[in-house]
Each structure stands twice: as C-alpha cells, then as structure tokens.
Design an enzyme around this catalytic site. Structure first.
Site, PDB file in Angstrom:
ATOM      1  CG  HIS A 259       0.179   6.210  -0.809  1.00 24.96           C
ATOM      2  ND1 HIS A 259      -0.871   6.829  -1.456  1.00 24.96           N
ATOM      3  CD2 HIS A 259      -0.359   5.629   0.295  1.00 24.96           C
ATOM      4  CE1 HIS A 259      -1.990   6.618  -0.767  1.00 24.96           C
ATOM      5  NE2 HIS A 259      -1.703   5.895   0.297  1.00 24.96           N
TER       6      HIS A 259
ATOM      7  CG  HIS B 142       0.411   8.926  -7.038  1.00 27.13           C
ATOM      8  ND1 HIS B 142      -0.745   9.192  -6.352  1.00 27.13           N
ATOM      9  CD2 HIS B 142       0.252   9.504  -8.242  1.00 27.13           C
ATOM     10  CE1 HIS B 142      -1.560   9.896  -7.119  1.00 27.13           C
ATOM     11  NE2 HIS B 142      -0.982  10.099  -8.278  1.00 27.13           N
TER      12      HIS B 142
ATOM     13  CG  HIS C  38      -1.837   1.159   1.329  1.00 24.37           C
ATOM     14  ND1 HIS C  38      -3.170   1.106   1.012  1.00 24.37           N
ATOM     15  CD2 HIS C  38      -1.600   2.447   1.712  1.00 24.37           C
ATOM     16  CE1 HIS C  38      -3.716   2.297   1.196  1.00 24.37           C
ATOM     17  NE2 HIS C  38      -2.782   3.136   1.632  1.00 24.37           N
ATOM     18  CD  GLU C  39       1.479   3.537   3.679  1.00 26.52           C
ATOM     19  OE1 GLU C  39       1.598   4.593   3.034  1.00 26.52           O
ATOM     20  OE2 GLU C  39       0.463   3.266   4.349  1.00 26.52           O
TER      21      GLU C  39
HETATM   22 ZN   LIG Z   1      -3.034   5.211   1.834  1.00 25.59          ZN
END
Ligand SMILES: [Zn+2]
Length: 678
Positions: A471, A474, A467-468
């Site tokens: 990010h 991105h 998940h991290e």
């Molecule tokens: Zn998040």
C-alpha cells in the site's frame, strides 16, 4: 492563540510539526480550517465567470488543503496514539466535518456549474485524468440526489434517514445477542485441548465477572480458539449454534424484518437515483462495474474450486471418522482442520521466527523495493514524529531526487488500535509545475524486542508488513496531477492489488535469501521450511474459497436483484447457499441476520472483492513469475500503468495496460494448489 496547525508547516518537506501540536490546538484549528474551506467553496460557486474546468473542477479539488492536512494528522493520531481527550475531540469534530461535506453536496449553485461542464464535456478537450476528475465530482453530487426534483429529494432524505436507523438497529441487535451469551465452565476437564493462553483469558473473564471457573463468549478472541481446540463436541455444538443464531431468535433482537426492510429500501433508493438495483449503484464505482460481472466472476471461480473443495471435505471427513465422527458438522470444521493441518505439516511457527528479525525483514523490503522500483530508503532523525518509537525515512529515486517521507510505527502501545494499516499525512499532486511529494506511513502491532531478544516476527507478521508496504508503495510512487485521484485513491476492489501483490515475494526463495537469515547464526532459512509455509498456506484452500464465495454470493443476491418478492430470510439464504454448501444445514442458524459487513457497515455489494483482489494479485504475480520476480521491465510496467496512476483511469484499463490482458482466475487456482486436486 498561536496554533501550529494553522501556520504554514515550516519543516523540511512540510512534514507535520508533531512536537508543537497540543490537543488544545485541534478544535480551534478545525473550526478555522472549515471556515476557510467554506470561503473557498463559496468563491467557486459564486464565481461570475462562466464555469471552466480550471475555475470549478480543479479549484474544487485543490480547495480545503489546510483542512485536509489537519484531518489527516488528527485522525491518524486518533488511531495510532490516542487518548480520552483525543477521542472526545473526535466526537465533537466529526459532526462538523459531515456538515461541511453535506453542505458541499447540497450546494445547488456549485452543482449547476459542475453539471454544465459535465454536460458540455465534449467541447472541453480534457485529458483523461481531467475527464475522470470531472466524472468523479459530478457523481459525488448525483449519487446523492442532486439531479432529483424537490419531491424526490425529500423522499431520498427520508430513505437515507430510515436506512441509517435500520443499520444502527441491526448492529445493536447483533451486539446485544453477542453480549447476552456466555458459557461458564467449572469443570476444567471439559476444556481439554484448549491452549493455556485462551484458558487464562477465559479465567480472567470469569474473575472480572465475579464468577467461578472459565467464561467463554461469542466474541472472536474467545469463540475462535474454543471452536478450534476444545475436544468436547457437545460444547462446540452449543457454542456454534449460539453464534449462528444471533439475531435469529424469537425475541426483540430478531433482525429478520430489518434485513428485509434494509434491502427493500436500498433497492428503492437505487431506483430513485436511476439504477436498476442497489448493487448496480454500488458497482458503478468499482472495478467489477456490474453485478453481472461479479456473478460470472464468482461462478467461474466456484466451478474451478468446487471439485477441490469437495475432495478436501471428504479428506477432512475421513480424518474425523477415525475419531468416531460419522457426519462432519459445522462445529467440527475448525477443530479437525487444525488437527489435520498439524498432522500433515507440523509447521512450528516458533521455529520460523528467528529467521525473521524485524530489522532484517525491513531491510529486505527496502532491497526488494530498490530492485524493483529503484527506491532508496535512508533513515533520518531530523523529522518530527508523534512518538519516539516511530522511525522516519527519506525516500529518494535512483537519480537521488526526493520521492517521499516514510514513517514506520511497529510496536503496540496503549493508545494504538489493533491491527496494521497504511495511511498518509500528505497526498501527492502536481501544481504550477511542482510535483509535491507524499508523506506515507505504516502502523503495525508487532512483537516488541526485549533486553535480550530482538523483535522476531511470525510469518503472518512478515506477510502483514509486506502487505502494508505494498500500500505504501502505491502512495510513494504516485504521480498524478489531482490530489483526490492520487496514490491509493482508487476503487475499493482495486486498492488491495499492490498490497496483496507484494505479499507474494515472501514465499519466493530468491526474495527470502535476501533477508530471511537466522538472527544468531546468520544462516538462510532452509528451503524445506519455505515449502512447508507454502503448502500449509494452501491447506483446505478449496473449502475456504467456497466459504468466501458463498458470502459474496449471498451479498450479491440480496442486493443485485429486485428484493420485493422475498418473504423469508432463512429460505432465501438457504437457496443461495445451495451451490456452495458442504456441511449439513443447521435449521436454527441464519447468516444474514448477523451479517454485519453488509447490513451494518458500508460494505454491501462488496464482499466479492476479497476473492476478486486475490484473483488480481495472483494474476499480476504470475506475470512476474513468467518474466522473473525481479524483472525491471515488468516492475516498470507496473509502476507506469498502475502504481503511479492512482485513480486517474478505470482500473480495468490500467490493469490491462500493465498485464496485456484481462485478469482471470487461472493463476489463483494454480497458486492455491487447487488444480492438482481436480
Ligand atoms: Zn490492505
């Protein structure tokens, strides 16, 4: 005084010079950087030349560079490596920073220049990204009242002041009610079912308070295990009802009137600024755009999930009936869910961990990032770091060009806050032909290695690091001109797409085979185990969906219509919950009076976005499933249209360009296994 924060960072790639920074440097650096930024802003506002996009909007976006760098270093440290001194500095500088940004927002001369460009934009021949930036800068003034007459400006300030007092009071009341409650148990047999760890914590708490036995509170770490495991139904009922009646009792901490006052004031504020409701005001800067869209999204998902939820509820009820429970109540939910889950899946989290050695998982992520996005990660030791445990990587593109710096900080220590997050020490932008690359960081709190055992992650920790890292991608793949539109600077209901999307690879055999190998035997994780993980992650998903939707609908009902005629908080809420209700009503409980998400924090009209983000990530991953989870072309489309684009265009436009169509809930319904249950 020589202050490393105020010098040009003389490091490779201008990374933060952590080893030279002392706490005493921060306050003078903030002071100086705010002064510098103020001079820059004044220069823009007082420019004698006619406003142009370059001398006003662009200049604004590139102003305050030193202040931004210092702020990101300081506040990141305050989360990852803090101490009393840093916290004290944070308290001192926070008012300076809000005063600085208020001064900009209230700068009439500056607004006049921005407004003249905004009103005249047709003649400016701007590129899309520039148009977005102009719109964003203009709105940052008008959403704070810049277009109002003096009289209304005063009104707005009064409303804002009143609202911040009310939110504060709301939070204080919830806290007071939470703290006022404790359940003391002196007879150990009443705690049957509770795991040792939770029991131990309750005992420690009792000792701290100089009391006998075990003490339980309404704080989550105490409350959740109690509701999940304690067999004694009467005690569970007692605790659940106390939890549900916080700030809803006949005492000075009652939040009913505060709730009504908050929603009415928010509505008034929105009207004053020219918006139909508070939700219209908030959603203007969201992918969802309008309350109508949120409602139709929620109702669509509700219609699709409800039959499954009802079936699950029936299943859970008959399971509990074997225990003599005739009518399943709210305080039975977590308890029987846990029992049923164990009976159906018996997924042993401990047995999974040997397959997820941290180093293997990180290698796996890097391989996946390479397969999909052509990024190459090389661990380096020549980059200054704030703690010796932090790992640093140089990230390069397929052609060997420098892409970014990646910091990874995995283990808990004193001075690091809980949870996991992604952040950055420097954003990406393009200026004078130079593409200045970002410095991205992820911070986690995983199980530490010991002398005899490496760090072995739970499956939950595995999805967390994916998940991290989503990010982080991105941030790394950002390729925009303006810093304030770069990377993760996107609307709030769009920012979880890359992170949640990446989690999907954790459930795919093709991806797991790359890294999920037993740390001793090197054997790949057995497929039955993977299937079990998948199935159990969907367990009671219909009921969960209804629960999340009910909170989102409650939030939108409070904020998406004129609230002036609402008289009774409980009646209003009961009415809203009617469509999503599974358990019998509890007369003495109320959700709204302790719904801190929307009445205390800044998330009003935003609760829907949890499910919204899930719909998006399932829909996006469906595209990968259709074309192959390592399909380069699909990944390229994602990079080109979403990951590199930051907030340069409206999220729906970006998404459709990637996906070829608008997202819909079908993929989520399928992934969550809700379809078969209908
Ligand atoms: Zn998040």
């Amino acid at each position: 005084m020589h202050n490393p924060l105020l010098q040009k960072f003389n490091t490779q790639y201008t990374t933060a010079p952590f080893s030279k920074i002392k706490n005493k440097h921060f306050k003078p650096a903030f002071k100086k950087a705010i002064e510098q930024a103020t001079v820059e802003i004044d220069k823009i506002a007082e420019n004698k030349d006619d406003p142009t996009f370059e001398n006003t909007i662009e200049a604004l976006d590139f102003s305050g560079y030193t202040l931004d760098r210092i702020s990101s270093i300081f506040f990141n440290l305050n989360s990852a490596e803090t101490n009393d001194e840093i916290q004290k500095i944070a308290q001192d500088v926070s008012p300076w920073l809000s005063e600085f940004s208020n001064d900009i927002r209230l700068n009439q001369q500056l607004f006049k220049r921005v407004k003249s460009l905004y009103d005249d934009q047709k003649s400016l021949d701007l590129a899309i990204e520039q148009k977005t930036l102009l719109d964003k800068k203009y709105k940052s003034f008008t959403r704070n009242g810049a277009n109002l007459n003096d009289n209304d400006k005063v009104k707005l300030r009064e409303i804002d002041k009143e609202l911040s007092t009310l939110s504060l009071k709301f939070g204080e009341n919830v806290l007071a009610e939470t703290n006022a409650f404790e359940l003391q148990i002196t007879n150990e047999s009443q705690l049957k079912g509770l795991p040792e760890g939770a029991k131990e914590a309750a005992h420690l708490l009792a000792m701290e308070k100089g009391k006998k036995g075990w003490i339980f509170t309404l704080d989550y770490p105490s409350y959740i295990p109690f509701m999940t495991y304690v067999e004694d139904r009467v005690l569970r009922e007692k605790l659940a009802k106390s939890f549900g009646s916080r700030a809803f009792q006949n005492n000075k901490n009652n939040n009913q009137q505060i709730v009504l006052n908050i929603v009415k004031l928010r509505h008034k504020r929105a009207n004053l600024l020219g918006y139909k409701t508070h939700a219209h005001f908030v959603l203007e800067e969201r992918m969802a755009e309008t309350p109508e869209n949120v409602l139709s999204f929620s109702n669509d998902l509700l219609a699709k999930a409800k039959p499954a939820a009802k079936k699950e509820f029936k299943q859970l009820s008959s399971f509990a009936l074997k225990d003599g429970i005739e009518k399943l109540q709210k305080w039975d939910g977590a308890y029987y869910s846990e029992k049923l889950k164990k009976e159906l899946f018996d997924l042993d989290q401990e047995a999974l961990k040997p397959y997820f050695k941290l180093e293997n998982v990180i290698d796996g992520i890097f391989i996946i990032a390479n397969k999909l996005f052509d990024l190459q990660f090389t661990e380096v030791d020549n980059i200054d770091k704030y703690h010796k445990e932090v790992k640093t990587y140089e990230v390069t593109n397929s052609n060997g060009d420098f892409n970014s710096i990646f910091y990874a900080d995995f283990f808990p220590r004193k001075g690091k806050r809980n949870g996991a997050w992604m952040t950055s020490y420097k954003s990406q932008w393009i200026k004078n032909g130079e593409n200045s690359r970002p410095h991205v960081s992820i911070v986690c709190n995983f199980t530490k290695p010991t002398e005899t055992k490496p760090s072995l992650l739970t499956f939950n920790e595995v999805t967390t690091v994916f998940h991290e890292f989503g990010h982080a991608l991105h941030g790394m793949l950002a390729n925009t001109t303006y810093p304030s539109l770069s990377g993760t600077s996107v609307y709030w209901d769009f920012v979880e797409l890359p992170s949640q999307l990446l989690e999907n690879w954790c459930y795919e055999k093709e991806a797991l085979d790359l890294f999920a190998k037993h740390f001793e035997s090197n054997e790949s994780i057995p497929m039955e185990m993977v299937q079990k993980i998948k199935d159990s992650s969907n367990f009671l998903e219909g009921m969960q969906t209804l629960r999340q939707l009910s909170f989102g609908l409650l939030d939108m009902s409070w904020h998406g219509q004129n609230p002036l005629s609402i008289k009774n908080v409980k009646d209003f809420e009961t009415n809203v919950f009617e469509e999503t209700r599974l358990y019998p009503k509890v007369a003495e409980n109320c959700m709204s009076t302790s719904f801190s998400h929307i009445f205390q924090g800044g998330y009003s009209s935003g609760y829907y976005s949890y499910k919204w983000a899930e719909v998006l990530d399932a829909d996006a991953f469906e595209y990968f499933k259709e074309t192959g989870i390592f399909n380069k072309e699909t990944a390229n489309k994602l990079t080109k249209n979403v990951l590199s684009q930051g907030g340069t265009e409206k999220p729906m436009v970006l998404y459709k360009r990637f996906r070829g169509k608008e997202p819909n809930a079908d993929a989520l319904i399928k992934r969550a296994g809700l379809k078969n249950k209908n």
